[in-house]
Scaffold this motif. Structure first.
Motif, PDB file in Angstrom:
ATOM      1  N   GLU A  62      46.658  21.855  14.877  1.00  0.00           N
ATOM      2  CA  GLU A  62      45.818  21.403  13.763  1.00  0.00           C
ATOM      3  C   GLU A  62      44.417  22.014  13.862  1.00  0.00           C
ATOM      4  O   GLU A  62      43.853  22.473  12.854  1.00  0.00           O
ATOM      5  CB  GLU A  62      45.738  19.873  13.793  1.00  0.00           C
ATOM      6  N   LEU A  63      43.848  22.053  15.054  1.00  0.00           N
ATOM      7  CA  LEU A  63      42.522  22.649  15.250  1.00  0.00           C
ATOM      8  C   LEU A  63      42.540  24.152  14.965  1.00  0.00           C
ATOM      9  O   LEU A  63      41.601  24.695  14.373  1.00  0.00           O
ATOM     10  CB  LEU A  63      42.023  22.377  16.675  1.00  0.00           C
ATOM     11  N   ILE A  64      43.610  24.829  15.373  1.00  0.00           N
ATOM     12  CA  ILE A  64      43.748  26.259  15.076  1.00  0.00           C
ATOM     13  C   ILE A  64      43.830  26.466  13.567  1.00  0.00           C
ATOM     14  O   ILE A  64      43.193  27.379  13.017  1.00  0.00           O
ATOM     15  CB  ILE A  64      44.977  26.855  15.797  1.00  0.00           C
ATOM     16  N   ALA A  65      44.592  25.633  12.881  1.00  0.00           N
ATOM     17  CA  ALA A  65      44.704  25.737  11.416  1.00  0.00           C
ATOM     18  C   ALA A  65      43.343  25.545  10.762  1.00  0.00           C
ATOM     19  O   ALA A  65      42.985  26.274   9.827  1.00  0.00           O
ATOM     20  CB  ALA A  65      45.713  24.721  10.883  1.00  0.00           C
ATOM     21  N   ASP A  66      42.559  24.594  11.259  1.00  0.00           N
ATOM     22  CA  ASP A  66      41.214  24.381  10.718  1.00  0.00           C
ATOM     23  C   ASP A  66      40.347  25.620  10.919  1.00  0.00           C
ATOM     24  O   ASP A  66      39.642  26.049  10.006  1.00  0.00           O
ATOM     25  CB  ASP A  66      40.542  23.169  11.380  1.00  0.00           C
ATOM     26  N   MET A  67      40.381  26.206  12.121  1.00  0.00           N
ATOM     27  CA  MET A  67      39.596  27.417  12.374  1.00  0.00           C
ATOM     28  C   MET A  67      40.072  28.563  11.498  1.00  0.00           C
ATOM     29  O   MET A  67      39.257  29.330  10.953  1.00  0.00           O
ATOM     30  CB  MET A  67      39.677  27.813  13.853  1.00  0.00           C
ATOM     31  N   ALA A  68      41.389  28.704  11.345  1.00  0.00           N
ATOM     32  CA  ALA A  68      41.936  29.782  10.512  1.00  0.00           C
ATOM     33  C   ALA A  68      41.486  29.621   9.061  1.00  0.00           C
ATOM     34  O   ALA A  68      41.124  30.605   8.404  1.00  0.00           O
ATOM     35  CB  ALA A  68      43.464  29.803  10.615  1.00  0.00           C
ATOM     36  N   GLU A  81      37.968  41.711   2.075  1.00  0.00           N
ATOM     37  CA  GLU A  81      38.789  41.001   3.064  1.00  0.00           C
ATOM     38  C   GLU A  81      38.062  39.757   3.553  1.00  0.00           C
ATOM     39  O   GLU A  81      36.871  39.593   3.348  1.00  0.00           O
ATOM     40  CB  GLU A  81      39.073  41.927   4.241  1.00  0.00           C
ATOM     41  N   ASN A  82      38.823  38.896   4.238  1.00  0.00           N
ATOM     42  CA  ASN A  82      38.208  37.749   4.885  1.00  0.00           C
ATOM     43  C   ASN A  82      38.367  37.898   6.387  1.00  0.00           C
ATOM     44  O   ASN A  82      39.101  38.761   6.872  1.00  0.00           O
ATOM     45  CB  ASN A  82      38.809  36.433   4.369  1.00  0.00           C
ATOM     46  N   MET A  83      37.669  37.075   7.128  1.00  0.00           N
ATOM     47  CA  MET A  83      37.659  37.218   8.586  1.00  0.00           C
ATOM     48  C   MET A  83      39.031  36.969   9.212  1.00  0.00           C
ATOM     49  O   MET A  83      39.347  37.550  10.236  1.00  0.00           O
ATOM     50  CB  MET A  83      36.604  36.309   9.209  1.00  0.00           C
ATOM     51  N   LEU A  84      39.858  36.127   8.592  1.00  0.00           N
ATOM     52  CA  LEU A  84      41.182  35.873   9.154  1.00  0.00           C
ATOM     53  C   LEU A  84      42.056  37.120   9.085  1.00  0.00           C
ATOM     54  O   LEU A  84      42.913  37.318   9.940  1.00  0.00           O
ATOM     55  CB  LEU A  84      41.863  34.700   8.441  1.00  0.00           C
ATOM     56  N   ASP A  85      41.817  37.981   8.095  1.00  0.00           N
ATOM     57  CA  ASP A  85      42.588  39.229   7.996  1.00  0.00           C
ATOM     58  C   ASP A  85      42.438  40.088   9.246  1.00  0.00           C
ATOM     59  O   ASP A  85      43.320  40.874   9.580  1.00  0.00           O
ATOM     60  CB  ASP A  85      42.124  40.058   6.788  1.00  0.00           C
ATOM     61  N   ILE A  90      46.474  33.256  18.904  1.00  0.00           N
ATOM     62  CA  ILE A  90      47.716  33.194  19.680  1.00  0.00           C
ATOM     63  C   ILE A  90      47.713  31.847  20.387  1.00  0.00           C
ATOM     64  O   ILE A  90      46.835  31.574  21.197  1.00  0.00           O
ATOM     65  CB  ILE A  90      47.794  34.317  20.724  1.00  0.00           C
ATOM     66  N   TYR A  91      48.662  31.003  20.031  1.00  0.00           N
ATOM     67  CA  TYR A  91      48.773  29.705  20.689  1.00  0.00           C
ATOM     68  C   TYR A  91      50.029  29.721  21.536  1.00  0.00           C
ATOM     69  O   TYR A  91      51.137  29.898  21.030  1.00  0.00           O
ATOM     70  CB  TYR A  91      48.841  28.570  19.667  1.00  0.00           C
ATOM     71  N   MET A  92      49.820  29.575  22.823  1.00  0.00           N
ATOM     72  CA  MET A  92      50.944  29.526  23.765  1.00  0.00           C
ATOM     73  C   MET A  92      50.917  28.157  24.423  1.00  0.00           C
ATOM     74  O   MET A  92      49.861  27.669  24.813  1.00  0.00           O
ATOM     75  CB  MET A  92      50.795  30.607  24.830  1.00  0.00           C
ATOM     76  N   SER A  93      52.062  27.573  24.549  1.00  0.00           N
ATOM     77  CA  SER A  93      52.120  26.286  25.227  1.00  0.00           C
ATOM     78  C   SER A  93      51.785  26.480  26.696  1.00  0.00           C
ATOM     79  O   SER A  93      51.813  27.588  27.219  1.00  0.00           O
ATOM     80  CB  SER A  93      53.519  25.682  25.078  1.00  0.00           C
ATOM     81  N   ASP A  94      51.462  25.378  27.354  1.00  0.00           N
ATOM     82  CA  ASP A  94      51.140  25.471  28.769  1.00  0.00           C
ATOM     83  C   ASP A  94      52.390  25.547  29.639  1.00  0.00           C
ATOM     84  O   ASP A  94      52.293  25.693  30.841  1.00  0.00           O
ATOM     85  CB  ASP A  94      50.240  24.320  29.220  1.00  0.00           C
ATOM     86  N   ASN A  95      53.533  25.468  29.010  1.00  0.00           N
ATOM     87  CA  ASN A  95      54.802  25.625  29.710  1.00  0.00           C
ATOM     88  C   ASN A  95      55.787  26.292  28.774  1.00  0.00           C
ATOM     89  O   ASN A  95      55.667  26.199  27.567  1.00  0.00           O
ATOM     90  CB  ASN A  95      55.391  24.267  30.122  1.00  0.00           C
ATOM     91  N   VAL A 111      48.813  33.467  14.270  1.00  0.00           N
ATOM     92  CA  VAL A 111      48.199  33.189  12.976  1.00  0.00           C
ATOM     93  C   VAL A 111      47.208  34.298  12.673  1.00  0.00           C
ATOM     94  O   VAL A 111      46.410  34.666  13.536  1.00  0.00           O
ATOM     95  CB  VAL A 111      47.466  31.829  12.983  1.00  0.00           C
ATOM     96  N   GLY A 112      47.240  34.809  11.440  1.00  0.00           N
ATOM     97  CA  GLY A 112      46.270  35.811  10.991  1.00  0.00           C
ATOM     98  C   GLY A 112      46.732  37.231  11.262  1.00  0.00           C
ATOM     99  O   GLY A 112      47.916  37.503  11.411  1.00  0.00           O
ATOM    100  N   GLY A 113      45.770  38.144  11.325  1.00  0.00           N
ATOM    101  CA  GLY A 113      46.052  39.522  11.699  1.00  0.00           C
ATOM    102  C   GLY A 113      46.631  40.409  10.619  1.00  0.00           C
ATOM    103  O   GLY A 113      47.219  41.438  10.919  1.00  0.00           O
ATOM    104  N   ARG A 114      46.441  40.047   9.348  1.00  0.00           N
ATOM    105  CA  ARG A 114      47.045  40.835   8.270  1.00  0.00           C
ATOM    106  C   ARG A 114      46.622  42.304   8.333  1.00  0.00           C
ATOM    107  O   ARG A 114      47.439  43.205   8.134  1.00  0.00           O
ATOM    108  CB  ARG A 114      46.684  40.244   6.920  1.00  0.00           C
TER     109      ARG A 114
END
Length: 171
Positions: A62-68, A81-85, A90-95, A111-114
């Motif tokens: 949810e926090l990543i989505a808010d930042m995106a 363009e926008n900054m998300l482009d 990269i969200y990786m779980s801790d396991n 998320v992002g990187g277009r």
């Protein structure tokens, strides 16, 4: 804000990883606390602990989505363009597939990187399991990120004889 303010082009946000991460504490319904590492050990036999881990992961996403969304609403100077482009989260779980993972599976969210040729079209990509012909390793993800940045990292990861496939991931 450091990205939007132009202070940096790279941010690493870590939550509960590394030696200091073993000190992250969660409050239980009875008011007592448990460390994240201990909670993961206990979760194999406890649905409430599994639920707490899932809630923490949900909140991180949810926090990543808010930042995106904030970056998507911020135009790049002198561009359509926008900054998300031009940003990749990269969200990786801790396991991976279990606590003290073998690394056989490692769910990862991009998320992002277009503008970096990192477009999945909102799809979920699942690669074959270990020992199957088209299985990929986490180092292939990092090879992919290198390619997106214009650097050929076809052998990044140093797996040696256990290396299954060189180069970036294919979709």
């Amino acid at each position: 804000s450091s990205l939007i303010g132009g202070l940096t082009n790279v941010c690493v946000i870590n939550s509960g990883g590394g030696a200091a991460g073993f000190g992250v504490q969660y409050t239980l319904p009875d008011g007592s606390t448990i460390g994240r590492h201990d909670m993961h050990h206990a979760a194999s036999d406890s649905d409430p602990y599994k639920a707490m881990i899932q809630e923490a992961s949900r909140r991180h996403v949810e926090l990543i989505a808010d930042m995106a969304q904030q970056l998507a609403a911020t135009p790049e100077i002198g561009s359509d363009e926008n900054m998300l482009d031009n940003t990749v989260f990269i969200y990786m779980s801790d396991n991976g597939e279990q606590h003290h993972s073998t690394g056989a599976e490692w769910p990862t969210l991009l998320v992002g990187g277009r503008n970096m040729n990192l477009v999945t079209g909102g799809r979920t990509l699942v690669y074959p399991s270990v020992r199957e012909a088209e299985h990929r390793q986490m180092s292939n993800l990092f090879n992919t990120l290198g390619h997106c940045a214009g650097v050929q990292l076809d052998r990044f990861g140093g797996e040696g004889d256990t290396r299954l496939h060189e180069g970036p991931l294919t979709a």
